[in-house]
Design a protein around this motif. Structure first.
Motif, PDB file in Angstrom:
ATOM      1  N   UNK A  85       6.036  -3.800  -8.151  1.00 29.36           N
ATOM      2  CA  UNK A  85       4.736  -3.930  -7.486  1.00 29.36           C
ATOM      3  C   UNK A  85       4.896  -4.251  -6.009  1.00 29.36           C
ATOM      4  N   UNK A  86       3.805  -4.110  -5.287  1.00 28.00           N
ATOM      5  CA  UNK A  86       3.731  -4.503  -3.883  1.00 28.00           C
ATOM      6  C   UNK A  86       2.567  -5.461  -3.702  1.00 28.00           C
ATOM      7  N   UNK A  87       2.637  -6.219  -2.620  1.00 37.62           N
ATOM      8  CA  UNK A  87       1.525  -7.073  -2.225  1.00 37.62           C
ATOM      9  C   UNK A  87       1.497  -7.072  -0.700  1.00 37.62           C
ATOM     10  N   UNK A  88       0.334  -6.794  -0.134  1.00 39.12           N
ATOM     11  CA  UNK A  88       0.168  -6.796   1.316  1.00 39.12           C
ATOM     12  C   UNK A  88      -0.580  -8.063   1.696  1.00 39.12           C
ATOM     13  N   UNK A  89      -0.017  -8.797   2.661  1.00 38.69           N
ATOM     14  CA  UNK A  89      -0.619 -10.043   3.140  1.00 38.69           C
ATOM     15  C   UNK A  89      -0.994  -9.847   4.599  1.00 38.69           C
ATOM     16  N   UNK A  90      -2.248 -10.135   4.912  1.00 36.20           N
ATOM     17  CA  UNK A  90      -2.745 -10.078   6.292  1.00 36.20           C
ATOM     18  C   UNK A  90      -3.446 -11.391   6.596  1.00 36.20           C
ATOM     19  N   UNK A  91      -3.068 -12.026   7.704  1.00 37.55           N
ATOM     20  CA  UNK A  91      -3.661 -13.310   8.103  1.00 37.55           C
ATOM     21  C   UNK A  91      -3.614 -14.334   6.977  1.00 37.55           C
TER      22      UNK A  91
END
Length: 140
Positions: free
Chosen positions: A6-12
């Motif tokens: 899986x992937x996880x994108x984190x922004x701020x």
């Protein structure tokens, strides 16, 4: 639910998106930072649903006594136990109790706890309990 590969994108510092790698619309090289968490588990945070974070002095030495086979009555006779904890709570100032508890709360947060329910119950007097509850309110 568990996602593998899986992937996880984190922004701020917020989770912006997640899914399986075959659903990822970008190549990993297009991101500012990539952390490979293969064979690891990723949690947004730990939820501690029962902790007595507000106390004046640790009783870890009593744990050693328990391992050595001492009974609760024997530990209490040596000056330990809940009555000793309640006495220490009565002796400490509310500000010092807050500062000690704040440090424990920060340590919990730094090790992944994002939500915590703090219990009272060891003041053993109305004033002791009220002191603990005031400190808990300040910690919020």
């Amino acid at each position: 639910q568990t996602l593998s590969n899986a992937y996880m994108i984190v922004e701020d510092e917020q989770i912006a998106a997640f899914g399986t790698m075959d659903e990822l619309l970008f190549t990993p090289s297009s991101f500012q930072q990539v952390i490979d968490a293969s064979f690891q588990t990723v949690f947004p945070c730990w939820c501690d649903s029962h902790t007595h974070l507000v106390f004046a002095k640790s009783r870890e030495d009593e744990f050693v006594d328990k391992i050595k086979g001492l009974s609760y009555a024997e530990i209490a006779a040596k000056g330990g136990g809940i009555l000793n904890s309640a006495a220490k709570l009565q002796e400490i100032s509310e500000d010092e109790l807050f500062n000690l508890s704040w440090n424990r709360l920060q340590e919990a947060a730094q090790t992944g706890t994002g939500s915590i329910e703090i219990k009272s119950g060891y003041g053993l007097t109305v004033e002791g309990e009220l002191k603990m509850l005031r400190v808990i309110k300040r910690l919020k």
